[in-house]
Motif scaffolding. Structure first.
Motif, short mmCIF file in Angstrom:
data_model
loop_
_atom_site.label_atom_id
_atom_site.label_comp_id
_atom_site.label_asym_id
_atom_site.label_seq_id
_atom_site.Cartn_x
_atom_site.Cartn_y
_atom_site.Cartn_z
N ARG A 42 -8.23 11.99 20.55
CA ARG A 42 -9.94 12.04 20.83
C ARG A 42 -10.20 11.47 22.18
O ARG A 42 -10.14 10.20 21.58
CB ARG A 42 -10.76 12.49 19.59
N TYR A 47 -15.72 13.27 22.31
CA TYR A 47 -17.10 13.81 20.97
C TYR A 47 -18.03 13.68 21.54
O TYR A 47 -18.22 14.34 21.13
CB TYR A 47 -16.78 11.71 20.81
N TYR A 67 -19.67 11.27 14.13
CA TYR A 67 -20.20 9.60 14.18
C TYR A 67 -19.89 8.65 14.00
O TYR A 67 -18.83 7.65 14.31
CB TYR A 67 -22.08 9.39 14.51
N GLU A 70 -16.53 8.35 13.53
CA GLU A 70 -15.34 7.80 14.98
C GLU A 70 -15.41 6.16 15.06
O GLU A 70 -15.07 5.36 15.65
CB GLU A 70 -16.21 8.21 16.22
N ASN A 73 -12.47 4.73 13.90
CA ASN A 73 -11.20 4.44 15.32
C ASN A 73 -11.42 3.85 16.11
O ASN A 73 -10.84 3.61 16.48
CB ASN A 73 -11.55 6.60 15.28
N ILE A 74 -12.65 3.62 16.94
CA ILE A 74 -12.38 2.85 17.64
C ILE A 74 -12.53 1.54 17.85
O ILE A 74 -11.89 1.18 18.83
CB ILE A 74 -14.29 3.33 17.56
#
Length: 127
Positions: A42, A47, A67, A70, A73-74
């Protein structure tokens, strides 16, 4: 020339955008999950489109869950891209918290943004 993977995410984002505009949240959620299920990553737009759909339908718990996942993963992104990505999503979450009457959560998230390198030494007002 665009890489097939990047083009693939853009096609999925087009589906997300179309369903988000028509208010069909279940289809937005389906395509959002399908991106990773089909082996793609993604991107920022994925997002934001998902969070906008959550906001539109009042699905704040789902937005918060996405969130939180995320933020794990960020860490795989490069530093400049990571900072931009985090700040845009946090800004959106702050807006969503405020619309939902959760001023404390909005202030907490704003505080987290201010603590980052990009904002150190700058004066920002809390909500």
């Amino acid at each position: 020339y665009r890489s097939p993977r990047k083009l693939g995410v853009r096609l999925y984002n087009a589906m997300l955008r179309a369903y988000q505009k028509t208010g069909k949240f279940s289809r937005v959620e389906y395509w959002f999950k399908k991106i990773e299920k089909d082996g793609l990553k993604r991107d920022f737009k994925s997002y934001i489109l998902f969070l906008a759909a959550c906001d539109k339908r009042g699905h704040y718990e789902r937005a918060i869950a996405v969130y939180e996942s995320e933020t794990k993963n960020i860490q795989t992104l490069g530093s400049q891209q990571r900072i931009r990505h985090q700040h845009m999503i946090k800004s959106f979450m702050i807006m969503m918290y405020l619309k939902n009457g959760q001023k404390g959560q909005a202030n907490k998230m704003l505080g987290q943004m201010i603590e980052t390198e990009e904002y150190k030494g700058k004066k920002l007002e809390y909500i």
